[in-house]
Design a protein around this motif. Structure first.
Motif, PDB file in Angstrom:
ATOM      1  N   ALA A 180       0.847  -1.209   0.002  1.00 18.04           N
ATOM      2  CA  ALA A 180       0.103   0.082  -0.166  1.00 18.04           C
ATOM      3  C   ALA A 180       0.733   1.310  -0.072  1.00 18.04           C
ATOM      4  CB  ALA A 180      -0.781  -0.043   1.179  1.00 18.04           C
ATOM      5  N   ASN A 181       2.166   1.066   0.413  1.00 19.10           N
ATOM      6  CA  ASN A 181       3.125   2.181   0.394  1.00 19.10           C
ATOM      7  C   ASN A 181       2.392   3.360   1.178  1.00 19.10           C
ATOM      8  OD1 ASN A 181       4.639   1.251  -1.809  1.00 19.10           O
ATOM      9  ND2 ASN A 181       3.348   1.930  -3.288  1.00 19.10           N
ATOM     10  N   SER A 182       2.037   2.957   2.255  1.00 12.59           N
ATOM     11  CA  SER A 182       1.733   3.717   3.498  1.00 12.59           C
ATOM     12  C   SER A 182       1.797   3.233   4.797  1.00 12.59           C
ATOM     13  CB  SER A 182       0.224   4.078   3.131  1.00 12.59           C
ATOM     14  OG  SER A 182      -0.334   4.874   4.289  1.00 12.59           O
ATOM     15  N   VAL A 183       2.052   4.056   5.741  1.00 13.29           N
ATOM     16  CA  VAL A 183       2.122   3.790   7.309  1.00 13.29           C
ATOM     17  C   VAL A 183       1.161   4.571   7.960  1.00 13.29           C
ATOM     18  CG1 VAL A 183       4.656   2.964   7.059  1.00 13.29           C
ATOM     19  CG2 VAL A 183       3.886   5.441   7.583  1.00 13.29           C
ATOM     20  N   ILE A 184       1.000   3.915   9.153  1.00 14.27           N
ATOM     21  CA  ILE A 184      -0.001   4.788   9.961  1.00 14.27           C
ATOM     22  C   ILE A 184       0.221   4.468  11.483  1.00 14.27           C
ATOM     23  CG2 ILE A 184      -1.651   2.684  10.160  1.00 14.27           C
ATOM     24  CD1 ILE A 184      -3.757   4.753   9.973  1.00 14.27           C
ATOM     25  N   ASP A 196      -5.513   9.156  13.360  1.00 15.06           N
ATOM     26  CA  ASP A 196      -4.226   8.758  12.998  1.00 15.06           C
ATOM     27  C   ASP A 196      -3.202   9.984  12.946  1.00 15.06           C
ATOM     28  OD1 ASP A 196      -4.941  10.371  10.881  1.00 15.06           O
ATOM     29  OD2 ASP A 196      -5.494   8.663   9.571  1.00 15.06           O
ATOM     30  N   ASN A 198      -2.595  11.797  10.593  1.00 16.00           N
ATOM     31  CA  ASN A 198      -2.789  12.740   9.517  1.00 16.00           C
ATOM     32  C   ASN A 198      -4.321  13.658  10.137  1.00 16.00           C
ATOM     33  OD1 ASN A 198      -0.929  12.428   7.710  1.00 16.00           O
ATOM     34  ND2 ASN A 198      -2.035  10.704   6.967  1.00 16.00           N
ATOM     35  N   SER A 264      -5.186  -0.875   3.908  1.00 19.44           N
ATOM     36  CA  SER A 264      -4.530   0.346   3.489  1.00 19.44           C
ATOM     37  C   SER A 264      -3.118   0.686   3.830  1.00 19.44           C
ATOM     38  CB  SER A 264      -5.481   1.363   4.098  1.00 19.44           C
ATOM     39  OG  SER A 264      -7.067   1.223   3.762  1.00 19.44           O
ATOM     40  N   ASN A 265      -2.411  -0.077   4.639  1.00 17.17           N
ATOM     41  CA  ASN A 265      -1.185   0.449   5.075  1.00 17.17           C
ATOM     42  C   ASN A 265      -0.162  -0.902   5.361  1.00 17.17           C
ATOM     43  OD1 ASN A 265      -1.645   3.200   6.186  1.00 17.17           O
ATOM     44  ND2 ASN A 265      -3.372   2.090   6.856  1.00 17.17           N
ATOM     45  N   ASP A 266       0.980  -0.588   5.391  1.00 16.95           N
ATOM     46  CA  ASP A 266       2.118  -1.504   5.188  1.00 16.95           C
ATOM     47  C   ASP A 266       2.721  -1.722   6.708  1.00 16.95           C
ATOM     48  OD1 ASP A 266       2.079  -2.227   2.375  1.00 16.95           O
ATOM     49  OD2 ASP A 266       3.275  -0.500   2.088  1.00 16.95           O
TER      50      ASP A 266
END
Length: 414
Positions: A180-184, A196, A198, A264-266
């Motif tokens: 997903a190329n995203s972290v949270i 989160d 953001n 949605s996240n890695d």
């Protein structure tokens, strides 16, 4: 481990036979516990041997399958092992001394005592002397995907809305997903379920609070009924169904939300909260239990292991007080919802905490992931309910998850 659950459709005499099997399993479990109390140096092998003595002395105990009797004995041995472990680790407070079961709701068979319909696999026949016989299985799972040899346990469960059959399979479920190329970073709370880094918030559903008025009404009706009467039994069933519905709503919310976060996240970072300590605050205990943070975390870690994503639990100390911009400690009470620092950083309190959690998660050296440490097949029947939310909606969720390395052996259930 994978747990598949089906609703059971049977006749009245079969339901009565299921109740008899459950009562027998409870009797054996309590007798094994009494045998351990009355004798010294009793281990799990001695309890398994004692099951044969019980079957010889009591005719109704002999009707239950021999491996089902051993499963009941293993429940007692698991409770005894936990008590000894707590004593060795010098856990403060109560050590969890094993207690007799008053209202057992399940009986568990191992590899014998049952026979699955090989053609449709939508029916199962119990072959022991309790005369349960052939019952239908209602559900969407397809057991044709799994070999019969992978079914290690079959469990009959009685709940407020009927009877269920669970199949415990020894399979590893892995799903290949695209990055997903995203972290949270997640900061859970009571005002919003989580926030989160953001500033995105998920509303807290508050299932118990929304149905609390109805629960109180049903509880008052139950208290007015005469003890032992049919009306009291019916009122108790209505109250139990209301609690069960809230529990299932919580589980459905946690499962769907955890799956969305994993897809949605890695990398997912969250607080390693000790719910048992948090609920000691009597002003917030009901709201904390209603939020079910632990259940969300459990499913988050299960889906993370299933989809190959990294989940990291970080220490929660000072995540709300520390400034995410400069690192200074800014003291604030629970009523202060805005983080204002001398460096000019002004953020929502939860968003600031989520940023700190993400930083800790990404900077944790050698901590590549976490996963739920569940019980082995021989111990999984201690609760024997199949889901953590089968307890009453206001029960204290004191069970904790321990963080372990990704390479350590763990067992997860669906």
């Amino acid at each position: 481990m994978l747990v598949l659950e089906f609703k059971v459709r049977a006749k009245n005499h079969q339901y009565i036979a299921m109740d008899e099997a459950i009562r027998t399993a409870q009797f054996i479990q309590n007798k094994c516990l009494r045998f351990w109390m009355d004798n010294e140096k009793v281990n799990k092998y001695d309890l398994n041997k004692y099951c044969r003595v019980l079957a010889h002395d009591f005719e109704f105990a002999n009707k239950l399958n021999s491996q089902a009797r051993q499963s009941s004995a293993e429940r007692s041995s698991s409770a005894i092992s936990r008590f000894y472990d707590n004593c060795k680790r010098k856990v403060p407070g109560k050590k969890g001394f094993p207690r007799f079961k008053k209202n057992c709701r399940s009986v568990e068979y191992k590899t014998t005592g049952w026979k699955l319909d090989l053609n449709t696999r939508k029916a199962i026949t119990f072959t022991d002397k309790n005369n349960i016989g052939r019952v239908k299985l209602v559900g969407t799972y397809d057991l044709h995907f799994y070999p019969i040899e992978s079914i290690k346990r079959v469990r009959l469960i009685r709940r407020a809305d009927g009877y269920y059959c669970q199949f415990i399979l020894s399979v590893d479920v892995k799903v290949d997903t695209e990055p997903a190329n995203s972290v949270i970073g997640l900061d859970v709370g009571l005002e919003s379920f989580y926030t989160d880094q953001n500033g995105n918030k998920i509303n807290n559903p508050r299932f118990l609070r929304k149905r609390e008025k109805k629960l109180k009404k049903l509880q008052r009706r139950l208290s007015r009924k005469r003890k032992g009467s049919s009306n009291r039994r019916k009122a108790r069933a209505r109250l139990a169904k209301a609690h069960l519905k809230i529990s299932r709503q919580r589980k459905d919310f946690a499962v769907k939300l955890a799956r969305c976060v994993i897809h949605s996240n890695d990398v997912i970072a969250y607080e390693d909260l000790r719910i048992k300590n948090l609920v000691k605050n009597h002003c917030l205990a009901k709201s904390i239990n209603d939020a079910a943070w632990y259940q969300f975390r459990e499913w988050l870690e299960y889906f993370g292991k299933k989809h190959g994503k990294i989940t990291v639990a970080v220490p929660p100390h000072y995540t709300s007080q520390k400034c995410s911009n400069c690192g200074e400690i800014v003291k604030k009470s629970l009523s202060t919802r805005t983080h204002i620092c001398a460096c000019g950083c002004q953020l929502d309190r939860d968003e600031n905490a989520a940023r700190n959690i993400l930083k800790l998660g990404l900077s944790t050296a050698g901590h590549s992931g976490t996963s739920v440490r569940l019980r082995s097949p021989s111990e999984v029947e201690v609760n024997a309910l199949g889901e953590d939310t089968s307890t009453f909606s206001e029960a204290i969720l004191s069970k904790q998850v321990t963080s372990v390395n990704k390479e350590s052996p763990v067992t997860a259930s669906a």
